[in-house]
Scaffold this active site. Structure first.
Site, mmCIF file in Angstrom:
data_model
loop_
_atom_site.group_PDB
_atom_site.id
_atom_site.type_symbol
_atom_site.label_atom_id
_atom_site.label_comp_id
_atom_site.label_asym_id
_atom_site.label_seq_id
_atom_site.Cartn_x
_atom_site.Cartn_y
_atom_site.Cartn_z
ATOM 1 N N SER A 186 82.648 26.889 41.728
ATOM 2 C CA SER A 186 82.817 25.933 40.631
ATOM 3 C C SER A 186 84.134 26.070 39.875
ATOM 4 O O SER A 186 84.494 25.185 39.121
ATOM 5 C CB SER A 186 81.655 26.059 39.655
ATOM 6 O OG SER A 186 81.661 27.340 39.062
ATOM 7 N N HIS A 214 76.473 23.634 43.103
ATOM 8 C CA HIS A 214 77.498 22.603 42.908
ATOM 9 C C HIS A 214 77.709 21.716 44.138
ATOM 10 O O HIS A 214 78.517 20.793 44.091
ATOM 11 C CB HIS A 214 78.827 23.256 42.510
ATOM 12 C CG HIS A 214 78.751 23.944 41.196
ATOM 13 N ND1 HIS A 214 78.971 23.297 40.002
ATOM 14 C CD2 HIS A 214 78.416 25.210 40.873
ATOM 15 C CE1 HIS A 214 78.808 24.145 39.008
ATOM 16 N NE2 HIS A 214 78.466 25.321 39.504
ATOM 17 N N LYS A 244 72.256 20.074 37.655
ATOM 18 C CA LYS A 244 73.617 19.543 37.795
ATOM 19 C C LYS A 244 73.542 18.113 38.352
ATOM 20 O O LYS A 244 73.274 17.200 37.594
ATOM 21 C CB LYS A 244 74.470 20.509 38.612
ATOM 22 C CG LYS A 244 74.532 21.898 37.920
ATOM 23 C CD LYS A 244 75.517 22.824 38.545
ATOM 24 C CE LYS A 244 75.341 24.267 38.074
ATOM 25 N NZ LYS A 244 75.580 24.522 36.665
HETATM 26 N N1 PMP Z 1 74.242 29.187 40.475
HETATM 27 C C1 PMP Z 1 75.470 28.662 40.327
HETATM 28 C C2 PMP Z 1 76.432 28.760 41.459
HETATM 29 C C3 PMP Z 1 75.810 28.016 39.121
HETATM 30 O O1 PMP Z 1 77.031 27.507 38.952
HETATM 31 C C4 PMP Z 1 74.847 27.924 38.099
HETATM 32 C C5 PMP Z 1 75.106 27.178 36.800
HETATM 33 N N2 PMP Z 1 76.222 27.447 36.117
HETATM 34 C C6 PMP Z 1 73.608 28.509 38.300
HETATM 35 C C7 PMP Z 1 73.327 29.113 39.503
HETATM 36 C C8 PMP Z 1 72.557 28.473 37.237
HETATM 37 O O2 PMP Z 1 71.897 27.255 37.280
HETATM 38 P P1 PMP Z 1 71.046 26.750 36.038
HETATM 39 O O3 PMP Z 1 72.017 26.148 35.087
HETATM 40 O O4 PMP Z 1 70.100 25.784 36.632
HETATM 41 O O5 PMP Z 1 70.378 27.945 35.470
#
Ligand code: PMP
Length: 397
Positions: A186, A214, A244
């Protein structure tokens, strides 16, 4: 009042962060997290949300959420394994398995919870985990929780992965070995080299774990990075978030049925934390329906992503090596990057700066995440702001 030790701890540490200007001040939104957001009474083009397809404010999802809330109430009332499993949780899991082309799926309350639960349910202190050095914090924490030996490999460096896999295997020290990676990273918008990872995994008998937070909704015509590479039957754990592209909240693991059956009895956030709200579960089902029915939103996301990328590039910015709509604008120096983001804000654009330690020192960037909900006019306004601030600060000519 209260513990003196705690007071001293907070004074020292919080004070230190604040004095170095590193304390993150949170700006509350006065309304929805859409393509335009309102903060402190000011409207801004929003380039910082993960609401990639604009589904967080989709009317169909909102209505489904309201209907489900009326039928089931606002809360599920218990953890999944007591009596907090509603029929819509099961329906959501079936839809996710079909969406991900796997036998089965299990839903958690968030993507973070998912990584906290799934890794430790399978890996233990006799095992090793080969982890891309840029993996998300929730993966890192999930690995730590498992007590397996964590062996980082250089970001997307397949020679380094091969070396670490060979060493781990030949040491004979480990029972199971897992390789774990984000599907899409990300911070830079680059995509994991899944075909090579799968090949290495097959050579060294590694368990494969891909967190596609993502990539889902974005790659593979919406079905994600694993589908994009045609590897649905080769990846053991397909992790996703419902927060997301799906636009709601929650997380999931999709995989073989016996794996999911095991997670249902061993993944601790599933066992000991109350299930997803009924409204969220129903809205997620609707989102998956929209995503599988048509690629209109997916196509619009890419159109907008490419438009913004082209615009930033022709203004003269360094936009890195992104392969997805996530578009970093690399400024370099930390202070300059923060100043750049602040100036964009004054010009009507909300794009957060990301600096060390989230990214390596000297690679500070303002990260842009366009969505399917942005109009060309919004993106043109953002590009005009980028042009003005870039020239004012001497970053572009
Ligand atoms: N895994 C990745 C690769 C993420 O970017 C994120 C969110 N920033 C998460 C897990 C966590 O997901 P959530 O916001 O649903 O807790």
């Amino acid at each position: 009042m209260g513990s003196k030790k705690l007071e001293n701890f907070l004074e020292e540490n919080l004070g230190d962060l604040k004095s170095r200007g590193l304390y993150n001040v949170i700006d509350p939104l006065q309304g929805a997290n859409g393509p335009i957001i309102k903060i402190a009474g000011k409207e801004l083009v929003n380039l910082s949300s993960n609401n990639y397809l604009g589904l967080a404010t989709n009317d169909k999802l909102i209505n489904t959420c309201i209907e489900a809330t009326r039928k089931y109430g606002v809360g599920a009332g218990a953890v999944r394994t007591i009596n907090g499993t509603l029929d819509i949780h099961v329906e959501l899991e079936e839809k996710l398995a079909a969406f991900k082309h796997t036998e089965s799926a299990i839903v958690f309350q968030s993507g973070f919870n998912c990584n906290m639960g799934a890794i430790a349910a399978v890996m233990d202190k006799n095992d090793a985990i080969l982890s891309d050095e840029l993996n998300h914090a929730s993966i890192i924490d999930g690995c730590r929780l498992s007590r397996a030996k964590i062996i980082p490999y250089k970001h997307s460096d397949m020679d380094d992965l091969k070396r670490t896999a060979k060493e781990a295997k030949e040491s004979g020290r480990y029972n199971k070995i897992m390789v774990i990676t984000d599907g899409v990273f990300s911070m830079d918008g680059d995509v994991a080299k899944l075909p090579e990872i799968v090949e290495i995994a097959e050579n060294f008998d590694l368990i494969t774990y891909v967190d596609d937070a993502h990539g889902s909704g974005v790659l593979g015509k919406g079905a994600g990075t694993v589908k994009h590479f045609g590897l649905s039957d080769k990846i053991d754990f397909q992790i996703g978030t419902l927060s997301k592209a799906i636009g709601v909240v929650g997380g999931y693991v999709a995989g073989r049925k016996d794996l999911i059956d095991w997670l249902k009895v061993r993944a601790r956030p599933f066992l000991f934390s109350t299930s997803l709200t009924p409204g969220a579960a129903a809205a997620c089902i609707e989102a998956i329906h929209i995503l599988t029915e048509s690629t209109v939103l997916h196509d619009k996301l890419w159109e907008n992503g490419n438009y913004l990328k082209k615009g930033l590039k022709s203004l003269g910015f360094d936009i890195g090596e992104s392969e997805t709509p996530i578009t970093p604008c690399i400024i370099g120096d930390e202070t300059k990057t923060q100043e750049f983001s602040k100036r964009l804000n004054q010009e009507g654009v909300y794009a957060k700066s990301i600096v060390f330690p989230t990214v390596p020192r000297g690679t500070g960037r303002v990260r842009n995440m366009p969505s399917a909900a942005h109009t060309k006019e919004m993106l043109d306004n953002a590009l005009a702001a980028y042009g003005k601030v870039g020239k004012d600060m001497g970053i572009i000519e």
